[in-house]
Design a protein around this motif. Structure first.
Motif, PDB file in Angstrom:
ATOM      1  N   ARG A   1       0.826  -1.214   0.000  1.00 26.94           N
ATOM      2  CA  ARG A   1       0.000   0.000   0.000  1.00 26.94           C
ATOM      3  C   ARG A   1       0.855   1.257   0.000  1.00 26.94           C
ATOM      4  O   ARG A   1       0.514   2.254  -0.648  1.00 26.94           O
ATOM      5  CB  ARG A   1      -0.958  -0.013   1.197  1.00 26.94           C
TER       6      ARG A   1
ATOM      7  N   LYS B   1       2.386   1.695  -3.593  1.00 28.66           N
ATOM      8  CA  LYS B   1       1.400   2.109  -4.583  1.00 28.66           C
ATOM      9  C   LYS B   1       0.847   3.502  -4.294  1.00 28.66           C
ATOM     10  O   LYS B   1       0.568   4.268  -5.219  1.00 28.66           O
ATOM     11  CB  LYS B   1       0.278   1.083  -4.668  1.00 28.66           C
ATOM     12  N   GLU B   2       0.711   3.859  -3.018  1.00 29.04           N
ATOM     13  CA  GLU B   2       0.219   5.191  -2.699  1.00 29.04           C
ATOM     14  C   GLU B   2       1.222   6.262  -3.135  1.00 29.04           C
ATOM     15  O   GLU B   2       0.832   7.315  -3.655  1.00 29.04           O
ATOM     16  CB  GLU B   2      -0.064   5.309  -1.201  1.00 29.04           C
TER      17      GLU B   2
ATOM     18  N   ARG C   1       0.933   6.498  -6.835  1.00 23.08           N
ATOM     19  CA  ARG C   1      -0.311   7.199  -7.191  1.00 23.08           C
ATOM     20  C   ARG C   1      -0.143   8.705  -7.013  1.00 23.08           C
ATOM     21  O   ARG C   1      -0.537   9.499  -7.876  1.00 23.08           O
ATOM     22  CB  ARG C   1      -1.472   6.694  -6.333  1.00 23.08           C
ATOM     23  N   ARG C   2       0.473   9.111  -5.896  1.00 25.64           N
ATOM     24  CA  ARG C   2       0.682  10.537  -5.641  1.00 25.64           C
ATOM     25  C   ARG C   2       1.602  11.168  -6.686  1.00 25.64           C
ATOM     26  O   ARG C   2       1.477  12.356  -6.975  1.00 25.64           O
ATOM     27  CB  ARG C   2       1.276  10.741  -4.249  1.00 25.64           C
TER      28      ARG C   2
ATOM     29  N   ALA D   1      -4.211   2.737  -6.126  1.00 30.73           N
ATOM     30  CA  ALA D   1      -3.313   2.090  -5.169  1.00 30.73           C
ATOM     31  C   ALA D   1      -3.903   0.780  -4.639  1.00 30.73           C
ATOM     32  O   ALA D   1      -3.468   0.277  -3.603  1.00 30.73           O
ATOM     33  CB  ALA D   1      -3.017   3.038  -4.015  1.00 30.73           C
TER      34      ALA D   1
ATOM     35  N   GLU E   1      -4.448  -0.429   6.373  1.00 26.06           N
ATOM     36  CA  GLU E   1      -4.692   0.628   5.411  1.00 26.06           C
ATOM     37  C   GLU E   1      -4.415   1.988   6.046  1.00 26.06           C
ATOM     38  O   GLU E   1      -4.482   2.155   7.263  1.00 26.06           O
ATOM     39  CB  GLU E   1      -6.143   0.558   4.911  1.00 26.06           C
TER      40      GLU E   1
ATOM     41  N   GLN F   1      -2.109   9.546   6.020  1.00 27.11           N
ATOM     42  CA  GLN F   1      -1.958  10.217   4.723  1.00 27.11           C
ATOM     43  C   GLN F   1      -1.244  11.559   4.889  1.00 27.11           C
ATOM     44  O   GLN F   1      -0.368  11.917   4.091  1.00 27.11           O
ATOM     45  CB  GLN F   1      -3.329  10.424   4.073  1.00 27.11           C
TER      46      GLN F   1
END
Length: 301
Positions: A255, A258-259, A262-263, A270, A278, A284
């Motif tokens: 996670r 992928k986050e 993604r950002r 993600a 999570e 975040q």
């Protein structure tokens, strides 16, 4: 480039899915381009960081071909071919060979347990079928068998097809030292893994490279270049800058990778198939701070 020159930074690519859990082929190509643009020496797919155990054999074989096409010879490609069955590993290695891979990374099969003789026969049989030189991956339990260094050395010595080891069983550095001291003639080198969390110790002990996750490849590349240049102060500056995100990655694994991607607009989703914690809203926000500080540290080099 000869097989014996394999070394440097080889990020392990995640498998990219859409929000419904289906494979995002364009996302996979985007990640390949991102890693290549970072200056990495090569890449690995599929590995533990790819959620490979949640892909079908057909999905793995198909994606290996996709990765090979996307790499197009720009960097080295190590294909992940782990399986408890020699035939399945040989099938994946053959797909890698057809896709331009330089080596097949194969984790010690959990089904065989810590039986050195059985494991030696597995790699001997695989070496006769794979069509690629082999990298033995020694991962800790429960993902792998967490073998002692002397057991790994005995398995490697039993098959001259095994040319490298990816050592990520703790303490990684001590085990790398022991493997290099074993003097197995055909052991070309040892890579570090474990997300790159122990990279300074691994390189200081003679590791020829690192196979971290793929969220910050440009920083790992800069660290490796500093190591090769003998700039120990820069190695430590970059390592200390990486530590916060490495600690988050140790908890959130796929996670986190992928986050970050993604950002950075590398991928659209993600989503992970793997279970695990999570991010909540505070996580975040903290990740944003960590990434900003890391970017500032990298840009200041």
């Amino acid at each position: 480039m000869s097989q014996s020159s394999l070394g440097g930074v080889f990020p392990v690519l995640p498998t990219i899915f859409d929000d419904h859990g289906e494979i995002d082929r364009d996302g996979m190509r985007s990640v390949v381009d991102y890693v290549v643009a970072s200056g990495a020496d090569g890449l690995v797919f599929p590995g533990l960081a790819s959620e490979y155990d949640l892909l079908t054999l057909d999905e793995r074989e198909d994606l290996i071909g996709l990765i090979g096409d996307a790499v197009a010879g720009r960097v080295r490609f190590v294909v992940g071919a782990s399986s408890d069955q020699v035939g399945d590993s040989a099938r994946l290695a053959a797909a890698g060979a057809a896709a331009g891979a330089s080596a097949a990374m194969v984790m010690t099969p959990r089904a065989l347990g810590p039986d050195v003789d059985a494991l030696s026969r597995f790699y001997q049989d695989l070496g006769a079928q794979a069509g690629l030189p082999i990298m033995l991956q020694n991962a800790p339990t429960p993902m792998g068998l967490g073998l002692a260094a002397d057991a790994v050395a005995r398995i490697v010595a039993a098959s001259d097809a095994v040319r490298w080891v990816k050592e990520e069983n703790m303490p990684c550095g001590q085990r790398i030292s022991a493997l290099l001291a074993s003097d197995v003639p055909h052991l070309t080198g040892v890579f570090g893994g474990a997300g790159g969390r122990y990279i300074t110790d691994e390189l200081a002990r003679g590791a020829i490279g690192s196979m971290p996750a793929a969220e910050t490849p440009e920083v790992h590349v800069a660290l490796m270049r500093a190591h090769l240049a003998g700039d120990r102060a820069e190695v430590w500056r970059l390592y200390e800058a990486l530590l916060p995100i490495l600690m988050i990655q140790a908890v959130y694994r796929w996670r986190l990778t992928k986050e970050v991607l993604r950002r950075r607009s590398v991928i659209a989703s993600a989503y992970t198939r793997a279970a695990g914690p999570e991010f909540d809203e505070t996580d975040q926000l903290e990740l944003g701070t960590v990434l900003d500080r890391l970017q500032d540290a990298y840009a200041a080099r």
